[in-house]
Write a protein that holds these residues in place. Structure first.
Motif, PDB file in Angstrom:
ATOM      1  N   TYR A  91       0.879  -1.175   0.000  1.00 12.29           N
ATOM      2  CA  TYR A  91       0.000   0.000   0.000  1.00 12.29           C
ATOM      3  C   TYR A  91       0.911   1.219   0.000  1.00 12.29           C
ATOM      4  O   TYR A  91       1.873   1.286   0.777  1.00 12.29           O
ATOM      5  CB  TYR A  91      -0.873   0.032   1.249  1.00 12.29           C
ATOM      6  N   GLU A  92       0.605   2.188  -0.834  1.00 15.75           N
ATOM      7  CA  GLU A  92       1.439   3.395  -0.909  1.00 15.75           C
ATOM      8  C   GLU A  92       0.584   4.628  -0.651  1.00 15.75           C
ATOM      9  O   GLU A  92      -0.447   4.816  -1.313  1.00 15.75           O
ATOM     10  CB  GLU A  92       2.099   3.497  -2.288  1.00 15.75           C
ATOM     11  N   LEU A  93       1.004   5.436   0.316  1.00 18.33           N
ATOM     12  CA  LEU A  93       0.304   6.685   0.617  1.00 18.33           C
ATOM     13  C   LEU A  93       1.058   7.838  -0.027  1.00 18.33           C
ATOM     14  O   LEU A  93       2.261   8.002   0.181  1.00 18.33           O
ATOM     15  CB  LEU A  93       0.180   6.884   2.123  1.00 18.33           C
ATOM     16  N   TRP A 145      -2.839   4.118  -2.546  1.00 13.18           N
ATOM     17  CA  TRP A 145      -2.900   3.172  -3.666  1.00 13.18           C
ATOM     18  C   TRP A 145      -2.915   1.760  -3.096  1.00 13.18           C
ATOM     19  O   TRP A 145      -2.044   1.385  -2.299  1.00 13.18           O
ATOM     20  CB  TRP A 145      -1.711   3.374  -4.597  1.00 13.18           C
ATOM     21  N   LEU A 146      -3.920   0.983  -3.500  1.00 13.71           N
ATOM     22  CA  LEU A 146      -4.056  -0.387  -3.008  1.00 13.71           C
ATOM     23  C   LEU A 146      -3.113  -1.312  -3.778  1.00 13.71           C
ATOM     24  O   LEU A 146      -2.717  -1.014  -4.908  1.00 13.71           O
ATOM     25  CB  LEU A 146      -5.508  -0.848  -3.173  1.00 13.71           C
ATOM     26  N   ALA A 187       6.157  -5.064 -10.837  1.00  9.97           N
ATOM     27  CA  ALA A 187       6.442  -3.664 -10.477  1.00  9.97           C
ATOM     28  C   ALA A 187       6.755  -3.595  -8.984  1.00  9.97           C
ATOM     29  O   ALA A 187       6.413  -4.498  -8.212  1.00  9.97           O
ATOM     30  CB  ALA A 187       5.253  -2.771 -10.808  1.00  9.97           C
ATOM     31  N   ALA A 188       7.400  -2.504  -8.557  1.00 10.15           N
ATOM     32  CA  ALA A 188       7.811  -2.385  -7.151  1.00 10.15           C
ATOM     33  C   ALA A 188       6.635  -2.048  -6.240  1.00 10.15           C
ATOM     34  O   ALA A 188       6.681  -2.310  -5.043  1.00 10.15           O
ATOM     35  CB  ALA A 188       8.895  -1.314  -7.028  1.00 10.15           C
ATOM     36  N   GLY A 189       5.589  -1.472  -6.807  1.00 13.63           N
ATOM     37  CA  GLY A 189       4.446  -1.075  -5.988  1.00 13.63           C
ATOM     38  C   GLY A 189       3.338  -0.552  -6.879  1.00 13.63           C
ATOM     39  O   GLY A 189       3.523  -0.367  -8.087  1.00 13.63           O
ATOM     40  N   PRO A 190       2.166  -0.285  -6.300  1.00 15.47           N
ATOM     41  CA  PRO A 190       1.001   0.076  -7.116  1.00 15.47           C
ATOM     42  C   PRO A 190       1.106   1.417  -7.817  1.00 15.47           C
ATOM     43  O   PRO A 190       0.478   1.614  -8.858  1.00 15.47           O
ATOM     44  CB  PRO A 190      -0.148   0.062  -6.110  1.00 15.47           C
TER      45      PRO A 190
END
Length: 394
Positions: A91-93, A145-146, A187-190
């Protein structure tokens, strides 16, 4: 901070971006879907069900002065029998579009998949709580981002200041459909899948219908896109049709026309970009189906191989080279009557020299560095002032 300082805000569609439908679950949570129920009812493929429920490009978006945010979620973790453990979804804020923090949700449901037999087992679990702190004490846009690759049910949102939906910034909505590469595999994150990176650079709002293993010219996907409000549209076609060995050239050509016809029913003049496959040596000239390399699995590695015979191209079997040539021809033919239709050769995003420098670790999917390169190049080529998706980004 004491718990009585938390404000619980109901999770509603007003706070969610990037989903086509939100399903209210038995626990009272929200499960984002990237295909509507009508589309899901027309296909019982478990691969599609898994892919569309993974919230690639889906994010919570709100305006707040909060300095702390808690999110309760119920993830579904995938376990592949005999393969190395999968990392937890990220999860990315983001604060005003910039990365602020990352987190992972422990626990949740577990889905065990046996790649050799196709058997699955679902074990229920409990929600997890993510806490983000240290946000700047001012009015700001916050996005969470989920995980792009982990089915995620939203259970509760708590903050230490009131929350309201982000006001309309007038940004163009970009609707994209593609395969697992667009979905975000490896990918590294959403927020750093290639479509998310491209959308950020292009200043557009992303709706990502990258569906792992499921970019198959399905009519229900075309209808879902037809019925989704959007300003800019792109479809990346090819790799899944080869690696699933789903159709021959005779079926492919009218299926592409039909898909584009359906999109045009709902978006008659929107800039529409057809993107052919990235460079992938596995299937450039060798048809599918693709299969797991069982030898590599025995060593704890995930790798794919092509099982088709290049001689079968004469009988209409598809390869990436065949598909690129045919997509370019179809777009040329249609563009005579459709000035807003454009073609992009996927090798301009990731070509032979990119493969030499940033190879595909499993022979199919780009790694995090390649996602960044593809996203940057797509933004340069598509969203540039004179690019095919530039017309309505202002």
């Amino acid at each position: 901070m004491h718990t009585h300082d938390w404000i619980t805000t109901p999770l509603t569609a007003a706070l969610v971006r990037g989903a086509l439908e939100l399903e209210r679950t038995e626990h009272g949570g929200l499960l984002p879907h990237r295909l509507p129920a009508r589309a899901r009812a027309q296909c019982v493929d478990p691969q599609l069900a898994l892919a569309e429920s993974q919230p690639s490009g889906v994010r919570l978006a709100f305006r707040t002065r909060a300095t702390a945010v808690e999110l309760d979620t119920l993830p579904t973790k995938r376990v592949y029998v005999g393969a190395p453990p999968r990392p937890d979804g990220v999860y990315e804020l983001l604060v005003d579009g910039r990365p602020h923090a990352r987190a992972e949700a422990r626990g949740g449901h577990t889905l065990t998949i046996d790649l050799a037999t196709g058997a699955t087992e679902h074990r229920p679990g409990r929600p997890a709580t993510l806490r983000f702190t240290g946000l700047p004490d001012r009015a700001k846009d916050v996005e969470i981002w989920l995980p792009h690759n982990e089915t995620t049910e939203l259970v509760a949102l708590r903050t230490d200041a009131p929350v309201e939906p982000v006001p309309d910034r007038g940004r163009a909505v970009w609707l994209h459909h593609g395969s697992s590469i667009s979905h975000g595999s490896d990918a590294a994150g959403p927020s750093t899948t290639w479509p998310a990176l491209a959308a950020s650079r292009g200043g557009v709002e992303l709706i990502n219908l990258g569906l792992g293993g499921s970019a198959l010219l399905d009519p229900f996907t075309a209808r879902a896109m037809r019925d989704t409000p959007a300003d800019l549209i792109s479809v990346k076609i090819g790799i899944n049709l080869v690696n699933s060995d789903l159709m021959r050239l005779r079926a492919f050509t009218p299926a592409v026309h039909g898909f584009l016809d359906t999109l045009r029913e709902g978006h008659p003049t929107a800039p529409l970009l057809v993107v052919s496959p990235l460079y992938c040596p596995l299937h450039e000239d060798t048809p599918g189906p693709a299969a797991f390399d069982l030898g590599a699995l025995g060593e704890g590695k995930l790798r794919f191989r092509a099982t088709g015979d290049p001689a079968e191209r004469a009988a209409g079997k598809l390869t990436l080279t065949v598909i690129r040539d045919e997509l370019a021809r179809i777009v040329r033919q249609r563009a005579a009557d459709d000035p807003h239709l454009h073609y992009l050769d996927g090798r301009a995003l990731y070509g032979e020299s990119d493969y030499a420098e940033l190879p595909l670790p499993d022979e199919l999917h780009p790694d995090a560095a390649a996602h960044r390169r593809i996203g940057e190049r797509f933004a340069e080529l598509a969203f540039a002032p004179n690019g095919p998706l530039a017309a309505r980004t202002a």
